[in-house]
Write a protein that holds these residues in place. Structure first.
Motif, short mmCIF file in Angstrom:
data_model
loop_
_atom_site.label_atom_id
_atom_site.label_comp_id
_atom_site.label_asym_id
_atom_site.label_seq_id
_atom_site.Cartn_x
_atom_site.Cartn_y
_atom_site.Cartn_z
N LEU A 1 0.83 -1.21 0.00
CA LEU A 1 0.00 0.00 0.00
C LEU A 1 0.86 1.25 0.00
O LEU A 1 0.65 2.17 -0.81
CB LEU A 1 -0.92 -0.01 1.22
N THR B 1 -1.83 -1.00 -5.95
CA THR B 1 -3.27 -0.98 -5.70
C THR B 1 -3.94 -2.19 -6.32
O THR B 1 -3.48 -2.72 -7.34
CB THR B 1 -3.92 0.29 -6.30
N GLN C 1 -7.75 2.51 -0.56
CA GLN C 1 -6.95 1.30 -0.46
C GLN C 1 -6.60 0.99 0.99
O GLN C 1 -6.59 -0.17 1.40
CB GLN C 1 -5.67 1.44 -1.29
#
Length: 327
Positions: A140, A145, A279
């Motif tokens: 991350l 992603t 995310q």
């Protein structure tokens, strides 16, 4: 007396009903978190350059088992890749360093988040240091992603080679990675790994709790944007450690290390990414879903909100019931 018995009976039915709703919600959430999304481009398998021919074949078989015969591409990860991706953050690999841990990265649909699966090799757990949640948080931070990531090793190893392979594979798909974010990801990985190692087997601690706290902190930081101050980050860390029941487990020094890492992530420009917030939130949900037994017991904000809803329902029911009796 008859009215009182009726009231008690209805309260018991309400409690059972709320419990049933919670169970259904938990079951649905778990199923959603573990579902597999379709890839939107060809998966890439990264293979450590130190693998023997037999180990290479075994590694490919292990990593691609979920593809059910679908096509994939392969790349080799060498000591030079370790130097390129990992050394800028302070590692001391050389171009002749060996690489055994390997990975497969499979791009998934938008919003699916980052999922990491550490796979046994011939029944052995050979990734000895880096946990799945640590891989997730590092990915991350680095800028990866919406991906399914599979990791294994033919020999016991810390797993750094697989991480370098993930970075290399992601770049191969045309997604450029910012080196400052990669550096922050590596520092984060080292910090979280050392904290988990220091608290191994300590009551009230789990790697999932720590990584969930960090993922939630990232999500909160993203709401403020790149101008968030260190004092605001400190407040967020304190809140997330409390939410994950780690306040009395994590030492002040370890808390400061977490704060410093999050400041570095801010300075890397990660918060400028439009997808970072979503995310991070997806990652936190993923961590919680995969360690549900732990988080069901915690006094998290999510659990407090559920209890509040139950209590509100009971109060409203009783209030309405007494109004009907008075009428």
């Amino acid at each position: 007396m008859k009215k009182l018995i009726t009231l008690i009976s209805m309260l018991m039915l309400l409690t059972l009903g709320v419990s049933s709703v919670k169970a259904d919600t938990d079951s649905s959430s778990s199923s959603s978190a573990s579902s597999t999304t379709l890839s939107d481009n060809t998966p890439i398998v990264t293979l450590g350059s130190s693998l023997t021919s037999a180990q290479r074949q075994g590694t490919v078989k292990t990593l691609t088992s979920s593809l059910n015969g679908s096509s994939y591409n392969t790349i080799t990860v060498t000591g030079s890749d370790l130097v390129k991706y990992l050394n800028p953050s302070g590692d001391n690999f050389t171009t002749s360093s060996g690489v055994w841990s390997s990975a497969m990265i499979q791009k998934t649909s938008s919003g699916s988040g980052i999922n990491v699966h550490i796979l046994d090799y011939n029944g052995a757990e050979n990734i000895t240091t880096i946990t799945a949640n640590q891989y997730k948080n590092a990915a991350l931070t680095a800028g990866i992603t919406d991906a399914d990531i599979y990791i294994t090793s033919a020999t016991p190893i810390d797993g750094s080679g697989a991480l370098a392979g993930i970075y290399k594979a992601y770049a191969k798909t045309g997604n450029s990675l910012n080196q400052s974010r990669v550096n922050a990801a590596q520092d984060e990985m080292g910090t979280l790994s050392s904290i988990t190692k220091a608290n191994k087997n300590k009551d009230g601690y789990s790697d999932a709790q720590l990584n969930n706290a960090v993922a939630q902190a990232k999500s909160e930081m993203a709401k403020y944007g790149n101008n968030i101050s260190k004092s605001q980050i400190t407040n967020i860390v304190n809140t997330q450690l409390q939410n994950n029941n780690l306040t009395n487990v994590i030492t002040n020094n370890q808390k400061q290390q977490i704060i410093n890492i999050l400041v570095e992530i801010r300075d890397s420009g990660a918060l400028n990414s439009s997808s970072f917030k979503s995310q991070a939130a997806s990652l936190a949900k993923n961590i919680q879903a995969n360690a549900k037994g732990i988080f069901d017991k915690l006094n998290t904000q999510e659990n407090r909100n559920l209890l509040q809803k139950i209590w509100d329902a009971v109060v409203n029911f009783i209030s309405n019931l007494f109004k009907s009796f008075s009428n």
